[in-house]
Design an enzyme around this catalytic site. Structure first.
Site, PDB file in Angstrom:
ATOM      1  N   GLU A   1      -9.853 -25.525-102.609  1.00 35.62           N
ATOM      2  CA  GLU A   1      -9.654 -26.639-101.666  1.00 35.62           C
ATOM      3  C   GLU A   1      -9.304 -27.928-102.399  1.00 35.62           C
ATOM      4  O   GLU A   1      -8.473 -28.712-101.922  1.00 35.62           O
ATOM      5  CB  GLU A   1     -10.896 -26.838-100.787  1.00 35.62           C
ATOM      6  CG  GLU A   1     -11.294 -25.625 -99.936  1.00 35.62           C
ATOM      7  CD  GLU A   1     -10.137 -24.976 -99.192  1.00 35.62           C
ATOM      8  OE1 GLU A   1      -9.248 -25.692 -98.705  1.00 35.62           O
ATOM      9  OE2 GLU A   1     -10.116 -23.731 -99.117  1.00 35.62           O
TER      10      GLU A   1
ATOM     11  N   CYS B   1      -5.236 -17.505 -98.688  1.00 41.28           N
ATOM     12  CA  CYS B   1      -5.155 -18.886 -98.198  1.00 41.28           C
ATOM     13  C   CYS B   1      -4.731 -18.861 -96.735  1.00 41.28           C
ATOM     14  O   CYS B   1      -3.822 -18.112 -96.374  1.00 41.28           O
ATOM     15  CB  CYS B   1      -4.135 -19.658 -99.031  1.00 41.28           C
ATOM     16  SG  CYS B   1      -3.918 -21.369 -98.525  1.00 41.28           S
TER      17      CYS B   1
HETATM   18 ZN    ZN Z   1      -5.772 -22.490 -99.114  1.00 46.67          ZN
END
Ligand code: ZN
Length: 174
Positions: A132, A89
């Site tokens: 997301e 991430c």
């Molecule tokens: Zn992320």
């Protein structure tokens, strides 16, 4: 258009549910362009959600295998199968772990022109969309790890929060 600093783990904005965008107006289009430009400025980002640039709206941008796009008010309306693959991430630099996700999803939302669309996507692209979509609910991929792996990840993250430097950067200065 502009690029924005990416909010990092520990920032409460990443733990807050984002709200639906209202009418598809210039501000939504601008947010999509800003997300896309910020995502493009990263070397290896495959997706970026609005909370990651500090904006609590349900919009994300993605890019994968030469394709890219944005989705507003995304809704996963169906999912099937299960696959485990390594995930990272942009808000948690230097941390990568295997995460179980649905293999195929059907997702609906508004595209860059404000049209309501529905798409069936699979494998890594489905993984990006699920990752997301989670960001829009304040969920991070480390929340989806197996208990033992999650313990290890949290230990590394606590250290990261204390030192204030992401693990990869720390490794670089050895
Ligand atoms: Zn992320």
């Amino acid at each position: 258009m502009a690029t924005f600093p990416i909010r990092l783990f520990g920032d409460p904005v990443l733990r807050t549910r984002a709200s639906e965008v209202g009418p598809f107006d210039g501000s939504v289009q601008k947010l999509m362009r800003d997300l896309m430009e910020t995502l493009s400025s990263t070397p290896n980002g495959a997706g970026l959600a609005a909370p990651q640039i500090g904006i609590l709206k349900r919009v994300f941008a993605w890019r994968y295998e030469g394709e890219s796009g944005c989705l507003a008010n995304p809704r996963i309306i169906d999912s099937a199968g299960s696959v485990v693959d390594e995930e990272g991430c942009l808000s948690i630099p230097g941390i990568y772990y295997p995460v179980e996700r649905a293999r195929d999803i059907k997702i609906a939302g508004l595209d860059e022109s404000g049209n309501e669309i529905e798409a069936t996507v699979s494998d890594y692209k489905a993984r990006i969309f699920q990752h997301e979509s989670d960001h829009l609910d304040g969920i991070l991929f480390i929340d989806r790890l197996e208990p033992e792996t999650q313990k290890e990840a949290k230990r590394i993250l606590r250290e990261y929060l204390t030192i204030g430097v992401p693990p990869t950067q720390r490794r670089d200065v050895l």
